[in-house]
Enzyme design. Structure first.
Site, PDB file in Angstrom:
ATOM      1  N   GLU A 130     -91.942 -47.090 -62.948  1.00  0.00           N
ATOM      2  CA  GLU A 130     -90.978 -46.104 -62.488  1.00  0.00           C
ATOM      3  C   GLU A 130     -91.467 -45.440 -61.206  1.00  0.00           C
ATOM      4  O   GLU A 130     -92.668 -45.264 -61.005  1.00  0.00           O
ATOM      5  CB  GLU A 130     -90.747 -45.056 -63.585  1.00  0.00           C
ATOM      6  CG  GLU A 130     -90.068 -45.684 -64.795  1.00  0.00           C
ATOM      7  CD  GLU A 130     -89.893 -44.746 -65.977  1.00  0.00           C
ATOM      8  OE1 GLU A 130     -88.933 -44.955 -66.732  1.00  0.00           O
ATOM      9  OE2 GLU A 130     -90.700 -43.830 -66.172  1.00  0.00           O
ATOM     10  N   CYS A 139     -92.611 -40.544 -55.205  1.00  0.00           N
ATOM     11  CA  CYS A 139     -93.724 -40.567 -56.148  1.00  0.00           C
ATOM     12  C   CYS A 139     -93.788 -41.982 -56.717  1.00  0.00           C
ATOM     13  O   CYS A 139     -92.846 -42.428 -57.364  1.00  0.00           O
ATOM     14  CB  CYS A 139     -93.461 -39.534 -57.247  1.00  0.00           C
ATOM     15  SG  CYS A 139     -94.673 -39.567 -58.573  1.00  0.00           S
ATOM     16  N   CYS A 185    -101.175 -47.295 -68.153  1.00  0.00           N
ATOM     17  CA  CYS A 185    -102.387 -46.615 -67.713  1.00  0.00           C
ATOM     18  C   CYS A 185    -103.449 -46.745 -68.788  1.00  0.00           C
ATOM     19  O   CYS A 185    -103.135 -46.790 -69.974  1.00  0.00           O
ATOM     20  CB  CYS A 185    -102.097 -45.135 -67.443  1.00  0.00           C
ATOM     21  SG  CYS A 185    -103.468 -44.254 -66.650  1.00  0.00           S
ATOM     22  N   CYS A 225    -105.245 -39.780 -71.214  1.00  0.00           N
ATOM     23  CA  CYS A 225    -105.101 -38.321 -71.149  1.00  0.00           C
ATOM     24  C   CYS A 225    -104.087 -37.966 -72.235  1.00  0.00           C
ATOM     25  O   CYS A 225    -102.985 -38.528 -72.266  1.00  0.00           O
ATOM     26  CB  CYS A 225    -104.561 -37.883 -69.791  1.00  0.00           C
ATOM     27  SG  CYS A 225    -105.626 -38.341 -68.431  1.00  0.00           S
ATOM     28  N   CYS A 227    -100.204 -36.926 -71.620  1.00  0.00           N
ATOM     29  CA  CYS A 227     -99.405 -37.703 -70.668  1.00  0.00           C
ATOM     30  C   CYS A 227     -98.689 -38.858 -71.364  1.00  0.00           C
ATOM     31  O   CYS A 227     -99.300 -39.613 -72.121  1.00  0.00           O
ATOM     32  CB  CYS A 227    -100.321 -38.246 -69.565  1.00  0.00           C
ATOM     33  SG  CYS A 227     -99.442 -39.240 -68.342  1.00  0.00           S
ATOM     34  N   GLY A 279    -100.078 -44.821 -63.786  1.00  0.00           N
ATOM     35  CA  GLY A 279    -101.329 -45.504 -63.473  1.00  0.00           C
ATOM     36  C   GLY A 279    -102.340 -44.653 -62.735  1.00  0.00           C
ATOM     37  O   GLY A 279    -102.044 -43.544 -62.279  1.00  0.00           O
ATOM     38  N   GLU A 280    -103.545 -45.185 -62.628  1.00  0.00           N
ATOM     39  CA  GLU A 280    -104.636 -44.511 -61.924  1.00  0.00           C
ATOM     40  C   GLU A 280    -104.906 -45.274 -60.622  1.00  0.00           C
ATOM     41  O   GLU A 280    -105.464 -46.372 -60.642  1.00  0.00           O
ATOM     42  CB  GLU A 280    -105.883 -44.479 -62.826  1.00  0.00           C
ATOM     43  CG  GLU A 280    -107.161 -44.075 -62.136  1.00  0.00           C
ATOM     44  CD  GLU A 280    -107.083 -42.743 -61.379  1.00  0.00           C
ATOM     45  OE1 GLU A 280    -106.497 -41.776 -61.877  1.00  0.00           O
ATOM     46  OE2 GLU A 280    -107.614 -42.700 -60.249  1.00  0.00           O
ATOM     47  N   SER A 302    -106.575 -34.411 -60.664  1.00  0.00           N
ATOM     48  CA  SER A 302    -105.995 -33.794 -61.862  1.00  0.00           C
ATOM     49  C   SER A 302    -107.129 -33.151 -62.634  1.00  0.00           C
ATOM     50  O   SER A 302    -107.888 -33.839 -63.305  1.00  0.00           O
ATOM     51  CB  SER A 302    -105.297 -34.862 -62.707  1.00  0.00           C
ATOM     52  OG  SER A 302    -104.299 -35.480 -61.932  1.00  0.00           O
ATOM     53  N   HIS A 362    -107.205 -29.760 -64.562  1.00  0.00           N
ATOM     54  CA  HIS A 362    -106.744 -29.201 -65.844  1.00  0.00           C
ATOM     55  C   HIS A 362    -107.766 -28.326 -66.574  1.00  0.00           C
ATOM     56  O   HIS A 362    -107.385 -27.502 -67.395  1.00  0.00           O
ATOM     57  CB  HIS A 362    -106.214 -30.285 -66.785  1.00  0.00           C
ATOM     58  CG  HIS A 362    -105.105 -31.102 -66.193  1.00  0.00           C
ATOM     59  ND1 HIS A 362    -103.997 -30.526 -65.624  1.00  0.00           N
ATOM     60  CD2 HIS A 362    -104.926 -32.441 -66.067  1.00  0.00           C
ATOM     61  CE1 HIS A 362    -103.192 -31.481 -65.179  1.00  0.00           C
ATOM     62  NE2 HIS A 362    -103.731 -32.646 -65.427  1.00  0.00           N
ATOM     63  N   CYS A 418     -93.697 -34.955 -63.893  1.00  0.00           N
ATOM     64  CA  CYS A 418     -95.099 -35.361 -64.061  1.00  0.00           C
ATOM     65  C   CYS A 418     -95.389 -35.674 -65.519  1.00  0.00           C
ATOM     66  O   CYS A 418     -95.103 -34.863 -66.399  1.00  0.00           O
ATOM     67  CB  CYS A 418     -96.059 -34.228 -63.681  1.00  0.00           C
ATOM     68  SG  CYS A 418     -95.914 -33.663 -62.024  1.00  0.00           S
TER      69      CYS A 418
HETATM   70  N1  SAH Z   1    -103.728 -41.046 -62.767  1.00  0.00           N
HETATM   71  C1  SAH Z   1    -103.501 -40.193 -61.637  1.00  0.00           C
HETATM   72  C2  SAH Z   1    -102.081 -40.286 -61.141  1.00  0.00           C
HETATM   73  C3  SAH Z   1    -101.031 -39.733 -62.073  1.00  0.00           C
HETATM   74  S1  SAH Z   1    -100.491 -38.256 -61.410  1.00  0.00           S
HETATM   75  C4  SAH Z   1    -103.884 -38.782 -61.996  1.00  0.00           C
HETATM   76  O1  SAH Z   1    -104.157 -38.517 -63.151  1.00  0.00           O
HETATM   77  O2  SAH Z   1    -103.969 -37.939 -61.108  1.00  0.00           O
HETATM   78  C5  SAH Z   1     -99.623 -37.502 -62.686  1.00  0.00           C
HETATM   79  C6  SAH Z   1     -99.945 -36.036 -62.752  1.00  0.00           C
HETATM   80  O3  SAH Z   1     -99.172 -35.433 -63.803  1.00  0.00           O
HETATM   81  C7  SAH Z   1    -101.397 -35.795 -63.093  1.00  0.00           C
HETATM   82  O4  SAH Z   1    -101.841 -34.647 -62.442  1.00  0.00           O
HETATM   83  C8  SAH Z   1    -101.319 -35.546 -64.579  1.00  0.00           C
HETATM   84  O5  SAH Z   1    -102.441 -34.861 -65.058  1.00  0.00           O
HETATM   85  C9  SAH Z   1    -100.040 -34.769 -64.701  1.00  0.00           C
HETATM   86  N2  SAH Z   1     -99.423 -34.830 -66.021  1.00  0.00           N
HETATM   87  C10 SAH Z   1     -99.548 -35.800 -66.949  1.00  0.00           C
HETATM   88  N3  SAH Z   1     -98.820 -35.511 -68.033  1.00  0.00           N
HETATM   89  C11 SAH Z   1     -98.207 -34.340 -67.773  1.00  0.00           C
HETATM   90  C12 SAH Z   1     -97.286 -33.537 -68.497  1.00  0.00           C
HETATM   91  N4  SAH Z   1     -96.854 -33.902 -69.704  1.00  0.00           N
HETATM   92  N5  SAH Z   1     -96.836 -32.406 -67.908  1.00  0.00           N
HETATM   93  C13 SAH Z   1     -97.247 -32.052 -66.670  1.00  0.00           C
HETATM   94  N6  SAH Z   1     -98.110 -32.773 -65.947  1.00  0.00           N
HETATM   95  C14 SAH Z   1     -98.586 -33.902 -66.485  1.00  0.00           C
END
Ligand code: SAH
Length: 355
Positions: free
Chosen positions: A95, A108, A115, A119, A122, A166-167, A221, A223, A340
Site C-alpha cells: 500500500e 508515503c 515487515c 513492533c 503496528c 516495511g523497514e 521511530s 516511541h 501510520c
Molecule cells: N519501519 C519503518 C517505516 C515505517 S514508518 C519505521 O518503523 O520507521 C511507520 C510509522 O508509524 C513508524 O513511526 C511507526 O512506529 C508508526 N506506527 C506504527 N503503528 C502505528 C500505529 N498503530 N499508530 C500510530 N503510529 C504507528
C-alpha cells in the site's frame, strides 16, 4: 530457433543499456533516450517511444518487457488522503498513501511486502515479511502518487516519506537505488531534501547511511528513550538498544550534518509519564533533532490506547522547556486505514475471506 527469454528492461542501469545498444551496432545516446522514456516518462510500452525508430522498437520488444505495478484499488478518505493498493508482478500487494496538506502533497511509500520487525502496536507487523521491493516497484509507487496529485489536486508531488509498509533500512540497496532514480534528472529530478527515510532504528544501517553520505532526511521511530519500555514496544530494541541508537545517530550527524526527526506515540499507562518525557528530552540533546508526536491509530482492541491530551501537553511542555521542537501530528486517512501503522492489506484479506 530458441525463443529469447525476455528481461525486464528496467533492471538495466543506464550504463548497461548503453552497452546493449553498442552491442547491437546502434548509437550510445539511444540508451539515454530509451532510459528517459522508461523512467522520466514512465512509459509502459515501447510503441509510445516516439523518437525511437519502428525497427528499434521491434528489436527492443524481442529482448525486453516492461514490468509495472498496477494500482489495484484506490480509496479516498474524507480528509483528502488517498490510499493505493498496489499489485506487484507476482500478485503480492503493498500500500502507498497520498497525503495532502495546504502546503504539501506527500507520498508515503512501502519498501517491503509486510515487515519482519514485530513492533507490537503496528498492523503491518502482523503480515510478517514476505519480500523486499525492487527499486522500480518503489519508484512506480511514487509515480502513481505523483499522477494522482496532478489528477485530483492539480498540484505537484512535493515530498516522499518511506513510512509505508516495511523497514527501508533492511532493504537498503533497493531503497537507495530507488531514491537515486527519484532524484536523478533522467528520473523525477526531485531534491533529496524532500525525501525522508524512516527507520525503526537499525543502528548498523544508520552508520552505513552516514558512510554513504546520503543527502535525504532520516526519521527514527523512537516511541521511548527508556530501554525497558522500548523493548516492550519494539523487539528490535533488544539488539539495538537506546544507547547504541544514540551513538549511531551521533555518527550520522558527524558525517551528514543533518538533523533527525523522532517519531513518537504516547500511550496511556506505557510512556505517558514525566519520566518518559524527560528521557526523551535528554535523548533529543544527543544531536540536533525535532519530535513528531503522532497520534496512535488503533489497530485492534488490544492493550494500546492513545494517551490523554494532558499527557501530550506535558510532553510538549517538557520538550519545549529544553528548547526542543515538538509538533503534534494529526492522524490522516484513518477512515480508510491509511494512517501510520494501519497499512495491512485489509481489503485483500477481506476479499480472501469472502471467497
Ligand atoms: N519501519 C519503518 C517505516 C515505517 S514508518 C519505521 O518503523 O520507521 C511507520 C510509522 O508509524 C513508524 O513511526 C511507526 O512506529 C508508526 N506506527 C506504527 N503503528 C502505528 C500505529 N498503530 N499508530 C500510530 N503510529 C504507528
Amino acid at each position: 530457433m530458441e525463443a529469447i527469454q525476455k528481461k525486464d528492461i528496467r533492471k538495466l542501469s543506464l550504463a548497461q543499456l548503453e552497452e546493449f545498444f553498442l552491442a547491437q551496432g546502434d548509437k550510445k545516446f539511444r540508451a539515454k533516450q530509451v532510459y528517459e522514456w522508461l523512467w522520466n516518462k514512465s512509459l509502459k510500452n515501447f510503441d509510445e517511444m516516439s523518437n525511437i525508430s519502428l525497427s528499434t522498437r521491434e528489436m527492443l520488444k524481442t529482448h525486453f518487457e516492461i514490468n509495472h505495478i498496477l494500482v489495484d484499488l484506490m480509496q479516498h478518505s474524507s480528509d483528502g488522503t488517498i490510499k493505493n493498493a498496489v499489485k506487484l508482478y507476482d500478485n503480492k500487494i503493498v500500500e502507498s498513501v497520498l497525503i495532502p496538506t495546504t502546503k504539501r502533497i506527500t507520498a508515503c511509500v512501502s519498501s517491503q511486502v509486510g515487515c519482519s520487525l514485530d513492533c507490537n502496536f503496528c498492523a503491518t507487523a502482523r503480515l510478517k515479511r514476505m519480500r523486499n521491493l525492487n527499486p522500480d516497484e518503489i519508484y512506480d509507487q511514487v509515480v502513481a502518487i505523483k499522477d494522482e496529485a496532478e489528477t485530483y489536486f492539480q498540484r505537484p508531488l512535493t515530498n516522499i516519506v518511506f513510512m509505508g509498509m516495511g523497514e527501508p533500512l533492511l532493504n537498503y540497496a533497493n531503497v537507495l537505488e530507488a531514491i537515486d532514480k527519484i532524484t536523478s534528472p533522467e528520473g523525477l529530478g526531485m531534491a533529496p531534501r524532500r525525501i525522508t527515510v524512516s527507520t525503526v532504528g537499525v543502528t548498523k544501517m544508520i552508520r552505513k547511511l552516514a558512510d554513504d553520505e546520503v543527502r535525504f532526511n532520516l526519521a527514527v521511530s523512537l516511541h521511548s528513550a527508556i530501554n525497558e519500555t522500548r523493548s516492550r514496544l519494539m523487539p528490535i530494541n533488544d539488539s539495538n538498544p537506546v544507547e547504541e541508537l544514540g551513538e549511531s545517530l551521533k555518527y550520522w550527524y558527524e558525517k551528514t550534518k543533518r538533523k533527525v526527526t523522532y517519531e513518537y506515540v504516547i500511550w496511556e499507562g506505557i510512556n505517558d509519564d514525566e519520566r518518559h518525557a524527560r528521557a526523551l528530552a535528554k535523548f533529543c540533546k544527543i544531536i540536533p533533532s525535532k519530535v513528531n508526536l503522532i497520534q496512535y491509530n488503533p489497530i485492534d482492541e488490544g492493550e494500546f490506547r492513545q494517551a490523554k491530551q494532558e499527557a501530550v501537553d506535558m510532553y510538549v511542555r517538557v520538550l519545549e522547556s529544553q528548547g526542543i521542537i515538538a509538533k503534534v501530528r494529526k492522524s490522516r486517512g484513518q477512515d480508510i486505514d491509511a494512517a501510520c501503522g494501519q497499512l495491512a492489506n485489509k481489503n485483500e484479506v477481506g476479499e480472501l475471506n469472502t471467497n
